[in-house]
Write an enzyme that holds these catalytic residues in place. Structure first.
Site, mmCIF file in Angstrom:
data_model
loop_
_atom_site.group_PDB
_atom_site.id
_atom_site.type_symbol
_atom_site.label_atom_id
_atom_site.label_comp_id
_atom_site.label_asym_id
_atom_site.label_seq_id
_atom_site.Cartn_x
_atom_site.Cartn_y
_atom_site.Cartn_z
ATOM 1 N N GLY A 44 0.814 -1.219 0.000
ATOM 2 C CA GLY A 44 0.000 0.000 0.000
ATOM 3 C C GLY A 44 0.843 1.262 0.000
ATOM 4 O O GLY A 44 0.537 2.234 -0.700
ATOM 5 N N CYS A 45 1.917 1.239 0.753
ATOM 6 C CA CYS A 45 2.792 2.411 0.840
ATOM 7 C C CYS A 45 3.549 2.625 -0.464
ATOM 8 O O CYS A 45 3.773 3.759 -0.890
ATOM 9 C CB CYS A 45 3.756 2.269 2.018
ATOM 10 N N THR A 46 3.931 1.522 -1.106
ATOM 11 C CA THR A 46 4.595 1.619 -2.403
ATOM 12 C C THR A 46 3.642 2.219 -3.430
ATOM 13 O O THR A 46 4.004 3.143 -4.162
ATOM 14 C CB THR A 46 5.096 0.235 -2.859
#
Length: 157
Positions: A44-46
């Site tokens: 998700g952060c990527t």
């Protein structure tokens, strides 16, 4: 207590990628998107970082710079930035002082276990260092478009 909409943001000094120490006041004169993400190099952060990366030019046209922040160490932040080709800096907030200032550390539940972690959040700060918009408990899909729309609106005032 986190800054309220219309309040000047705290001017904390934090280590960031590129072997630098930055203060939020360093960005006065430009609008700033400060986004907090739970952990570097997770799916998700990527995706969120890639979405900001892909919209960097559009944000620049709206006189807006981008900074990402998490509790990861500087080495993890450097690797994340390099691997994903982020054209913006990432802040290492291991002591959580920036996270605490923006009240993004929340009790989270995953697989039945509770732990404290960063609640994905984004803040739009105007050129004078005043908080104009905030998004908390962010869902990645479509988020960057919403932030970009707000940045354009703010720049057009």
């Amino acid at each position: 207590m986190p800054p309220a909409i219309g309040a000047t943001i705290p001017d904390l000094e934090r280590p960031a990628t590129g072997d630098q120490t930055i203060k939020l006041s360093d960005y006065r004169g430009k609008q700033l998107v400060l986004y907090f993400y739970p952990k570097a190099s997770t799916p998700g952060c990527t995706q969120e970082g890639q979405d900001f990366r892909d919209a960097t030019d559009a944000f620049a046209e709206a006189n807006t710079l981008i900074l990402g922040a998490s509790r990861d160490g500087i080495k993890a932040q450097e690797n994340f930035k390099a691997k994903q080709g982020f054209p913006f800096d990432l802040i290492s907030d291991k002591d959580e002082s920036l996270c605490q200032a923006f009240d993004v550390i929340k009790l989270k539940k995953m697989y039945g276990k509770e732990s404290l972690g960063i609640e994905r959040s984004t803040f739009l700060i105007d050129a004078e260092g005043v908080l104009q918009r905030e998004w908390r408990h962010v869902k990645v899909k479509g988020h960057v478009d919403e932030v970009l729309s707000a940045a354009r609106e703010l720049a057009g005032r």
